[in-house]
Design an enzyme around this catalytic site. Sequence first.
Site, mmCIF file in Angstrom:
data_model
loop_
_atom_site.group_PDB
_atom_site.id
_atom_site.type_symbol
_atom_site.label_atom_id
_atom_site.label_comp_id
_atom_site.label_asym_id
_atom_site.label_seq_id
_atom_site.Cartn_x
_atom_site.Cartn_y
_atom_site.Cartn_z
ATOM 1 N N CYS A 53 2.928 8.441 1.441
ATOM 2 C CA CYS A 53 3.417 7.471 2.700
ATOM 3 C C CYS A 53 3.693 6.409 1.990
ATOM 4 C CB CYS A 53 2.741 7.358 3.635
ATOM 5 S SG CYS A 53 2.571 6.413 4.765
ATOM 6 N N HIS A 103 4.993 4.581 22.375
ATOM 7 C CA HIS A 103 3.718 3.867 22.431
ATOM 8 C C HIS A 103 3.238 3.757 23.888
ATOM 9 C CE1 HIS A 103 1.814 4.546 18.259
ATOM 10 N NE2 HIS A 103 3.322 3.040 17.852
ATOM 11 N N GLU A 126 0.989 -1.402 0.378
ATOM 12 C CA GLU A 126 0.109 0.416 0.114
ATOM 13 C C GLU A 126 0.671 1.602 0.070
ATOM 14 O OE1 GLU A 126 -2.916 -2.133 3.076
ATOM 15 O OE2 GLU A 126 -2.833 0.310 3.462
ATOM 16 N N CYS A 164 -1.963 2.264 7.869
ATOM 17 C CA CYS A 164 -1.453 0.835 7.656
ATOM 18 C C CYS A 164 -1.582 0.013 7.658
ATOM 19 C CB CYS A 164 0.078 0.813 8.802
ATOM 20 S SG CYS A 164 0.136 2.555 9.560
ATOM 21 N N GLY A 222 5.487 -2.027 7.209
ATOM 22 C CA GLY A 222 6.507 -3.076 6.871
ATOM 23 C C GLY A 222 7.699 -1.539 8.601
HETATM 24 N N1 SAH Z 1 7.481 -0.135 11.255
HETATM 25 C C1 SAH Z 1 7.751 1.395 11.880
HETATM 26 C C2 SAH Z 1 7.198 2.624 10.376
HETATM 27 C C3 SAH Z 1 5.737 2.161 10.580
HETATM 28 S S1 SAH Z 1 4.436 3.837 10.992
HETATM 29 C C4 SAH Z 1 7.129 2.291 12.887
HETATM 30 O O1 SAH Z 1 7.215 0.900 13.750
HETATM 31 O O2 SAH Z 1 7.414 2.964 13.731
HETATM 32 C C5 SAH Z 1 3.421 3.717 11.584
HETATM 33 C C6 SAH Z 1 3.172 3.980 12.721
HETATM 34 O O3 SAH Z 1 1.388 4.204 13.131
HETATM 35 C C7 SAH Z 1 3.582 3.831 14.511
HETATM 36 O O4 SAH Z 1 3.695 4.469 14.773
HETATM 37 C C8 SAH Z 1 3.130 2.703 14.214
HETATM 38 O O5 SAH Z 1 3.216 1.840 15.195
HETATM 39 C C9 SAH Z 1 1.641 2.986 14.115
HETATM 40 N N2 SAH Z 1 0.313 2.007 14.275
HETATM 41 C C10 SAH Z 1 0.120 1.354 14.636
HETATM 42 N N3 SAH Z 1 -1.294 -0.260 14.336
HETATM 43 C C11 SAH Z 1 -1.511 1.350 14.440
HETATM 44 C C12 SAH Z 1 -2.699 1.286 15.010
HETATM 45 N N4 SAH Z 1 -3.972 0.675 15.049
HETATM 46 N N5 SAH Z 1 -3.733 2.784 15.799
HETATM 47 C C13 SAH Z 1 -2.611 3.678 15.630
HETATM 48 N N6 SAH Z 1 -1.153 3.925 15.505
HETATM 49 C C14 SAH Z 1 -0.927 2.697 14.545
#
Ligand code: SAH
Length: 363
Positions: free
Chosen positions: A119, A233, A106, A350, A176
């Site tokens: 993105c 987080h 995507e 994502c 990823g």
């Molecule tokens: N793998 C990398 C790049 C992804 S960035 C990383 O973890 O940083 C995408 C962002 O969205 C990351 O901060 C990820 O933790 C967050 N994310 C993923 N799923 C999510 C969800 N269901 N709700 C909110 N944030 C989410």
Amino acid sequence: MEQLNTTETNTAKEIKKKSIYSLQLNELRNWLSENGEKPFRAEQIFEWLYKKRITSFEDMSNVGKALRDKLANHFDLTTLKTAIQQTSSDGTIKFLFELHDGYSIETVLMRHDYGNSVCVTTQVGCRIGCTFCASTLGGLKRHLEAGEIVAQVVKVQQTLDETDERVNSVVIMGIGEPFDNYDNMLSFLKIINHEKALNIGARHITVSTSGIVPKIYQFADENTQINFAISLHAPNTELRSRLMPINKAYKLDDLMDAVRYYIDKTGRRISFEYGLFGGVNDSVEHAEELAVLLKGLKCHVNLIPVNYVPERDYVRTPRDKIFAFEKTLKNLGINVTIRREQGSDIAAACGQLRAKERKEETR
Ligand code: SAH
């Protein structure tokens, strides 16, 4: 039977050509010299690829037929096929691209007041296993080569060409873990940043990691001007381990050491992404603990209200609690913003579109 399958796979690999978008300008020059061609042709070819954005080698009109054929025999120019393109009511466009081996990824185009942002995805799936994330469903299938990441930006730019617009910024926040595909990610950064290619300024590119600590040190040493984000987080290591298994391999203390090294080394501010998961990490006490953790750091916090993922059971934090969390951080001297949601009517978060459309890939 086993034997036969292996042979078939190998053959398929041999047939697959490298994406021409994977090459740096100097690599293309070298390839041309090695193949009996004039190295200056590399600039012309880059111009066709990145400024004129042609879709066939045949369109390179100032490149002779013999060289065009040679290029076509060695390299792939149609790296991605658009399987689905959806436009949201707020202008966000979501692309599902199919790769040569049938996997899908995507890419999202977001419209901001400050311009068009893309993105990009760096891997087919993900092996980090964050408990709230759709991208990790089904695990990691494979890394993307640099050109498959570059081609995502080119494809979106081709769509914007229709309305005479341009891609202003790029965020590596799609499917990823970019630091799990480090070399290809870095190669991608260099290509889109190059003035003879897409010429996207380093300060208009953001990379985000879940926290692969050794790679953070390595990235700090690259000394780029690229914006850097960490998916945090949680304000303490116990809670972070529950949300993100990566915290068991690289503990919060070690992550924060790497963050301090990065800020010292580059002089740049870091962003922390903090997803608000209802009843899990979103209380005022969590905000206070977070403020203590980040005190004195040159940083900024991005609060992301959880994107609902059907396969995961996290719930939204109520609006008043989101604002209370933000206010607590502000009062304690931390820079903070709440991320505006885009494209929710087309599952733009994502991994969501891929999970919906390609169930077999994400199981
Ligand atoms: N793998 C990398 C790049 C992804 S960035 C990383 O973890 O940083 C995408 C962002 O969205 C990351 O901060 C990820 O933790 C967050 N994310 C993923 N799923 C999510 C969800 N269901 N709700 C909110 N944030 C989410």
